[in-house]
Write an enzyme that holds these catalytic residues in place. Structure first.
Site, short mmCIF file in Angstrom:
data_model
loop_
_atom_site.label_atom_id
_atom_site.label_comp_id
_atom_site.label_asym_id
_atom_site.label_seq_id
_atom_site.Cartn_x
_atom_site.Cartn_y
_atom_site.Cartn_z
CE LYS A 186 -0.49 0.09 5.04
NZ LYS A 186 -1.42 0.14 6.18
CE1 TYR A 228 11.61 31.99 5.61
CE2 TYR A 228 11.92 29.65 5.18
CZ TYR A 228 11.55 30.91 4.74
OH TYR A 228 11.15 31.10 3.45
#
Length: 400
Positions: free
Chosen positions: A56, A275
């Site tokens: 999956k 940042y």
């Protein structure tokens, strides 16, 4: 400067990464032989149970088509996916394998199951009724699994509901090809819920005469033979995630992730990086700016600040720390301790591999290896080595 730039680049770039498109910002190399070796180890551990494979989420980010083909070539006969769309991808790769779909059956999706001969995993009486109606009207007899909830409290029939359909099983011609449940705490060897779930499942599965039973995921296989029943369903362990977190990892590493340096630069002592200005250079510092970030599945949590060391990457064979916050598309790496010229624009650095494991990175990300694998971004070029796939670069496949 390095005396032999060509020789240096060979040490930085793997052969697979060297084959990548020139404009690829990163390369995810998937070792199909390692996946097969992991499956064989799991299969041997679970003998005589059948060892299926969970593919999956695009085979946990590794590519459902190539992975499924390699596993089928190794002898795997049964595959599990989450959605019908994922089942279509696997069916295109494997015309005759048994494919189960965890998310189950919904009205108006019967034709989709029948067209590709996939089997729903049914965990609700309404689903069972809708599946029955479709089979009766269409004449389809492709089979389905019954999922019983033994303690996860997520999907599955209640024990009362599961017992209520036993007369149907005893009557024959029921179309049920598997009865299954799912362990909630298998990665914790001595968790009391494990013993409770296996006892409950053994009792209810025994009522489903002649129907193969399946309980164990990757970690469940290592809880012992009493958990293995007729079929085991490993997923993350196939892709190198440790199924035994309380012990050494028995699995081979599967993925290597490299990303390209887009710039090198110097900063003076006392200057901040990234940042928020949360990381400050304590000395004159050289940085490599690498083309990967949280949009590519390299989580923001891996960054560092003045009080906390973050993740590391391998640059020219040496571990170097992340400097400052991880941005959406970029990370800064402190390469001050490398020889001058050892890292240059265009070189690749290793984010996973060369000793940096999926589980180590998951620790820095504050998550588990499953999430690391399934988050690896579509901007990476995929390269496959081993197995039946050619070890040539391909564009990043779409999810599913």
């Amino acid at each position: 400067m390095a005396s032999d730039p060509t020789s240096l680049q060979r040490t930085v770039l793997s052969p697979e990464a060297s084959q990548a498109p020139a404009d690829a910002s990163g390369v995810l190399t998937v070792d199909l032989d390692a996946i097969v070796a992991n499956w064989r180890k799991l299969e041997k551990t679970a003998v005589p149970a059948e060892c299926a494979s969970v593919v999956k989420a695009n085979a946990y980010g590794c590519g459902a088509g190539p992975v499924a083909r390699a596993l089928a070539d190794a002898g795997c006969k049964t595959f599990f996916v989450a959605t019908l769309d994922e089942a279509r991808v696997v069916r295109a790769a494997l015309p005759s394998a048994a494919i189960y779909v965890f998310d189950g059956f919904f009205q108006n999706c019967g034709d989709g199951y029948a067209k590709i001969d996939a089997r729903p995993v049914i965990g609700d009486l309404n689903e069972l009724a809708e599946w029955d109606v479709f089979c009766r009207r269409s004449g389809w007899s492709g089979g389905a699994a019954i999922h019983i909830d033994t303690g996860m409290n997520r999907l599955g029939l209640t024990l009362t509901e599961a017992q209520g359909i036993v007369p149907r099983i005893n009557a024959g011609d029921h179309g049920i090809t598997l009865v299954m449940s799912h362990l909630a705490c298998a990665e914790s060897l001595n968790h009391p819920l494990n013993a409770k779930q296996v006892a409950t499942f053994r009792e209810i599965a025994s009522l489903y005469a002649g129907v193969p039973a399946s309980l164990s995921n990757s970690s469940g296989i290592y809880l012992g033979p009493q958990y293995q029943f007729d079929m085991v369903r490993p997923g993350a362990a196939l892709y190198g995630v440790n199924p035994t977190p309380e012990a050494d990892n028995p699995m081979q590493p599967v993925v290597e992730l490299k990303a390209r340096i887009v710039q090198t630069r110097g900063v003076e002592r006392g200057e901040s990086v990234g940042y928020g200005g949360t990381w400050t250079a304590r000395r004159p510092t050289r940085l490599a700016i690498v083309s990967a970030g949280y949009a590519d599945g390299y989580f923001r949590a891996a960054g560092s600040n003045d009080g906390t060391r973050g993740a590391e990457v391998v640059v020219a064979g040496k571990r170097c720390p992340v400097a400052g916050r991880v941005s959406m598309d970029l990370i800064a790496i402190d390469i001050t301790d490398l020889p001058s010229g050892a890292a240059r624009r265009g070189h690749m650095v290793t984010l996973i591999g060369e000793g940096i494991t999926i589980d180590e990175l998951a620790h820095h990300f504050g998550t588990i290896g499953y999430e690391v694998l399934t988050s690896l971004g579509d901007r990476y070029a995929r390269v496959y080595k081993g197995g039946a796939a050619a070890a040539s670069p391909v564009a990043a496949p779409p999810p599913g």
